[in-house]
Scaffold this motif. Structure first.
Motif, PDB file in Angstrom:
ATOM      1  N   PRO A 174       0.836  -1.202   0.000  1.00 44.87           N
ATOM      2  CA  PRO A 174       0.000   0.000   0.000  1.00 44.87           C
ATOM      3  C   PRO A 174       0.872   1.254   0.000  1.00 44.87           C
ATOM      4  O   PRO A 174       1.997   1.238   0.499  1.00 44.87           O
ATOM      5  N   LYS A 175       0.356   2.306  -0.585  1.00 37.61           N
ATOM      6  CA  LYS A 175       1.085   3.564  -0.681  1.00 37.61           C
ATOM      7  C   LYS A 175       0.394   4.635   0.162  1.00 37.61           C
ATOM      8  O   LYS A 175      -0.826   4.691   0.250  1.00 37.61           O
ATOM      9  N   LEU A 176       1.208   5.480   0.760  1.00 32.76           N
ATOM     10  CA  LEU A 176       0.694   6.591   1.541  1.00 32.76           C
ATOM     11  C   LEU A 176       0.534   7.793   0.620  1.00 32.76           C
ATOM     12  O   LEU A 176       1.487   8.210  -0.034  1.00 32.76           O
ATOM     13  N   ARG A 177      -0.667   8.323   0.559  1.00 32.82           N
ATOM     14  CA  ARG A 177      -0.955   9.492  -0.267  1.00 32.82           C
ATOM     15  C   ARG A 177      -1.011  10.736   0.620  1.00 32.82           C
ATOM     16  O   ARG A 177      -1.542  10.701   1.724  1.00 32.82           O
ATOM     17  N   HIS A 178      -0.469  11.811   0.100  1.00 41.37           N
ATOM     18  CA  HIS A 178      -0.422  13.095   0.802  1.00 41.37           C
ATOM     19  C   HIS A 178      -1.061  14.119  -0.139  1.00 41.37           C
ATOM     20  O   HIS A 178      -0.500  14.441  -1.187  1.00 41.37           O
ATOM     21  N   LEU A 203       9.852  19.863  -6.247  1.00 39.28           N
ATOM     22  CA  LEU A 203      10.155  19.059  -5.053  1.00 39.28           C
ATOM     23  C   LEU A 203      10.451  17.583  -5.358  1.00 39.28           C
ATOM     24  O   LEU A 203      11.389  17.025  -4.778  1.00 39.28           O
ATOM     25  N   PRO A 204       9.717  16.910  -6.245  1.00 40.74           N
ATOM     26  CA  PRO A 204      10.033  15.495  -6.481  1.00 40.74           C
ATOM     27  C   PRO A 204      11.450  15.248  -7.002  1.00 40.74           C
ATOM     28  O   PRO A 204      12.032  14.204  -6.727  1.00 40.74           O
ATOM     29  N   SER A 205      12.013  16.209  -7.707  1.00 35.83           N
ATOM     30  CA  SER A 205      13.389  16.021  -8.195  1.00 35.83           C
ATOM     31  C   SER A 205      14.422  16.331  -7.113  1.00 35.83           C
ATOM     32  O   SER A 205      15.592  15.985  -7.256  1.00 35.83           O
ATOM     33  N   LYS A 206      13.984  16.936  -6.034  1.00 38.64           N
ATOM     34  CA  LYS A 206      14.897  17.306  -4.950  1.00 38.64           C
ATOM     35  C   LYS A 206      14.795  16.379  -3.734  1.00 38.64           C
ATOM     36  O   LYS A 206      15.724  16.309  -2.943  1.00 38.64           O
ATOM     37  N   ILE A 207      13.647  15.706  -3.597  1.00 36.63           N
ATOM     38  CA  ILE A 207      13.401  14.899  -2.397  1.00 36.63           C
ATOM     39  C   ILE A 207      13.091  13.472  -2.848  1.00 36.63           C
ATOM     40  O   ILE A 207      12.004  13.179  -3.350  1.00 36.63           O
ATOM     41  N   ASP A 208      14.056  12.574  -2.663  1.00 35.26           N
ATOM     42  CA  ASP A 208      13.938  11.241  -3.248  1.00 35.26           C
ATOM     43  C   ASP A 208      12.925  10.318  -2.580  1.00 35.26           C
ATOM     44  O   ASP A 208      12.586   9.272  -3.136  1.00 35.26           O
ATOM     45  N   ASP A 211       7.317  11.824   6.734  1.00 38.42           N
ATOM     46  CA  ASP A 211       7.852  12.698   7.782  1.00 38.42           C
ATOM     47  C   ASP A 211       9.201  13.292   7.372  1.00 38.42           C
ATOM     48  O   ASP A 211       9.502  14.449   7.687  1.00 38.42           O
ATOM     49  N   THR A 212       9.993  12.508   6.653  1.00 42.24           N
ATOM     50  CA  THR A 212      11.262  13.020   6.117  1.00 42.24           C
ATOM     51  C   THR A 212      10.990  14.157   5.147  1.00 42.24           C
ATOM     52  O   THR A 212      11.662  15.194   5.179  1.00 42.24           O
ATOM     53  N   TYR A 213       9.993  13.974   4.285  1.00 38.13           N
ATOM     54  CA  TYR A 213       9.599  15.021   3.335  1.00 38.13           C
ATOM     55  C   TYR A 213       9.176  16.296   4.071  1.00 38.13           C
ATOM     56  O   TYR A 213       9.584  17.405   3.709  1.00 38.13           O
ATOM     57  N   LEU A 214       8.356  16.138   5.100  1.00 36.24           N
ATOM     58  CA  LEU A 214       7.815  17.308   5.801  1.00 36.24           C
ATOM     59  C   LEU A 214       8.910  18.184   6.416  1.00 36.24           C
ATOM     60  O   LEU A 214       8.763  19.409   6.465  1.00 36.24           O
TER      61      LEU A 214
END
Length: 140
Positions: free
Chosen positions: A41-45, A70-75, A110-113
């Protein structure tokens, strides 16, 4: 004789659209089921923005571009899409922009946030956001 030829031709063309074999259909269905079962399952934000009336089109474009980067900066971001509301129901409460991010787990979210690039994005977007709504959920 001509009606017989026409009938024969019609039958010939109809038989060209061969039905898939039962075995092939069952194999395809089994593959879909296996992929569904093995896929975690995937977590959607989900992030929805309402922009300030004082924000210009250029300001809004700047926020869009910053979010899109952001997607190209945060893996840890595993999926990303965005769009603008076009619902005819008039229930969007002036939230016009929707951004959908996908994460493997809550730790990645949480890492993304707290990621420096996300924090910097907040500095860009903050002055232009009149309201924001965030919903996280596990996709079924």
């Amino acid at each position: 004789m001509k009606p017989i030829i026409t009938l024969f031709t019609a039958l010939l063309f109809a038989s060209c659209g061969e039905e898939p074999r039962k075995e092939e259909t069952e194999k395809q269905n089994k593959t879909v089921e296996e992929n569904t079962e093995t896929e975690a399952p995937k977590l959607r934000h989900v992030v929805l923005f309402k922009f300030k009336e004082s924000s210009s089109a250029e300001d809004i474009n700047l926020v869009e571009e910053a979010f899109n980067a952001l997607p190209s900066k945060i893996d840890v971001i595993k999926g990303y899409e965005w769009g603008m509301n076009n619902s005819p129901e008039s229930l969007n409460k002036d939230l016009t922009h929707c951004f959908l991010l996908t994460f493997d787990n809550e730790d990645d979210r949480d890492t993304y946030l707290t990621h420096p690039d996300h924090v910097a994005f907040g500095d860009i977007a903050g002055p232009h956001i009149a309201d924001v709504l965030v919903v996280d959920y596990w996709a079924n």
